[in-house]
Design a protein around this motif. Structure first.
Motif, PDB file in Angstrom:
ATOM      1  N   MET A  83       6.550 -27.008  45.923  1.00  0.00           N
ATOM      2  CA  MET A  83       6.763 -26.778  46.751  1.00  0.00           C
ATOM      3  C   MET A  83       8.221 -25.521  46.909  1.00  0.00           C
ATOM      4  SD  MET A  83       8.185 -28.633  50.577  1.00  0.00           S
ATOM      5  CE  MET A  83       9.576 -28.753  49.833  1.00  0.00           C
ATOM      6  N   ASN A  84       8.839 -26.220  45.874  1.00  0.00           N
ATOM      7  CA  ASN A  84      10.633 -25.130  46.049  1.00  0.00           C
ATOM      8  C   ASN A  84      10.076 -24.251  44.764  1.00  0.00           C
ATOM      9  OD1 ASN A  84      12.720 -26.768  47.784  1.00  0.00           O
ATOM     10  ND2 ASN A  84      12.390 -28.592  44.945  1.00  0.00           N
ATOM     11  N   LYS A  86       7.467 -22.271  44.343  1.00  0.00           N
ATOM     12  CA  LYS A  86       6.220 -21.412  45.015  1.00  0.00           C
ATOM     13  C   LYS A  86       7.591 -20.616  46.284  1.00  0.00           C
ATOM     14  CE  LYS A  86       1.265 -22.908  45.863  1.00  0.00           C
ATOM     15  NZ  LYS A  86       2.001 -24.682  44.744  1.00  0.00           N
ATOM     16  N   THR A  87       8.097 -21.814  46.654  1.00  0.00           N
ATOM     17  CA  THR A  87       9.157 -20.393  47.648  1.00  0.00           C
ATOM     18  C   THR A  87      10.424 -20.129  46.326  1.00  0.00           C
ATOM     19  OG1 THR A  87       9.708 -22.979  49.301  1.00  0.00           O
ATOM     20  CG2 THR A  87      11.483 -21.108  48.919  1.00  0.00           C
ATOM     21  N   ALA A 186       4.089 -23.459  50.975  1.00  0.00           N
ATOM     22  CA  ALA A 186       5.289 -24.737  50.768  1.00  0.00           C
ATOM     23  C   ALA A 186       4.807 -25.217  52.387  1.00  0.00           C
ATOM     24  CB  ALA A 186       6.199 -23.586  50.454  1.00  0.00           C
ATOM     25  N   GLU A 189       2.834 -28.286  52.162  1.00  0.00           N
ATOM     26  CA  GLU A 189       3.224 -28.809  51.495  1.00  0.00           C
ATOM     27  C   GLU A 189       4.155 -29.679  51.604  1.00  0.00           C
ATOM     28  OE1 GLU A 189       1.662 -26.622  47.014  1.00  0.00           O
ATOM     29  OE2 GLU A 189       4.310 -26.521  47.775  1.00  0.00           O
ATOM     30  N   LEU A 190       4.625 -28.805  52.350  1.00  0.00           N
ATOM     31  CA  LEU A 190       6.309 -30.052  52.919  1.00  0.00           C
ATOM     32  C   LEU A 190       5.765 -31.478  53.973  1.00  0.00           C
ATOM     33  CD1 LEU A 190       8.646 -31.237  54.242  1.00  0.00           C
ATOM     34  CD2 LEU A 190       8.963 -28.724  55.103  1.00  0.00           C
TER      35      LEU A 190
END
Length: 211
Positions: A83-84, A86-87, A186, A189-190
């Motif tokens: 997730m991080n 992708k961000t 993301a 995913e969160l």
């Protein structure tokens, strides 16, 4: 979590089957690039990301099925990392757009001045004309090529827009689209991280002392 646990398990299982298939596809594309195109770092990056996605999906699916708190926690940690990433990718891509646009503009101008056949192929592919339109040819005292128009008689009034503007718009739209997709993934995913940790907590309370 009570009666919500079975639903969360189904959601995690289905989502991670999709992640596994996507990871397998990405790893396959990366392998094909490496074997047939020799894409180097890009191919290796695709294989690594695909492998991580498959590994993450394995922990997610198995953790949900066998109710393993350890697997669910590992799955959540891997998902947070992805997730991080992708961000960060979305941010870097958005910030690098102007640099990419400037580099491609310089390339287009160089091809227009020095390699007419290559530039005509670009005009065919993107439906554009010259760097800034038909006037690019008029100002450089060159005839307007047939690749500038969709009609048989090619004149400035029926020619296509300039290639610099067309390609700029395409790059910017693609950049925004990819960045938005990364942010959306993301966010998804969160949600899965929350589900994974909630299920891990539920399993821990249900089988205290087992893990």
């Amino acid at each position: 979590m009570g009666c919500g646990a079975p639903l969360v398990k189904i959601i995690l299982f289905v989502a991670n089957v999709i992640f596994a298939l996507a990871g397998l596809g990405l790893a396959g594309i990366g392998t094909a690039w490496l074997v047939f195109v020799e894409a180097g770092h890009l191919a290796i990056a695709a294989i690594v990301v695909g492998a991580v996605a498959i590994l993450m999906a394995f922990f997610g699916c198995c953790g949900a099925i066998v109710e393993s708190k350890t697997m669910l926690v590992i799955y959540s940690v891997l998902l947070i990392i992805l997730m991080n990433l992708k961000t960060a990718l979305a941010t870097v891509l958005y910030m690098a757009t102007e640099t990419l646009v400037a580099a491609i503009n310089d390339t287009l101008k160089t091809l227009f001045a020095n390699s007419a056949p290559s530039f005509h192929e670009i005009e065919k592919s993107f439906g554009c004309c010259g760097t800034t339109g038909a006037l690019s040819y008029v100002n450089s005292l060159r005839a307007i090529p047939a690749t500038c128009c969709t009609e048989r008689l090619c004149i400035p009034t029926n020619s296509s827009a300039g290639c610099v503007g067309v390609v700029d718009d395409l790059i910017r739209n693609c950049s925004v689209g990819v960045a938005a997709l990364c942010i959306a993934l993301a966010a998804l995913e969160l949600v899965l991280v929350i589900f994974g940790l909630c299920l891990a907590d539920h399993v821990g309370n249900k089988y205290k002392g087992r893990y």
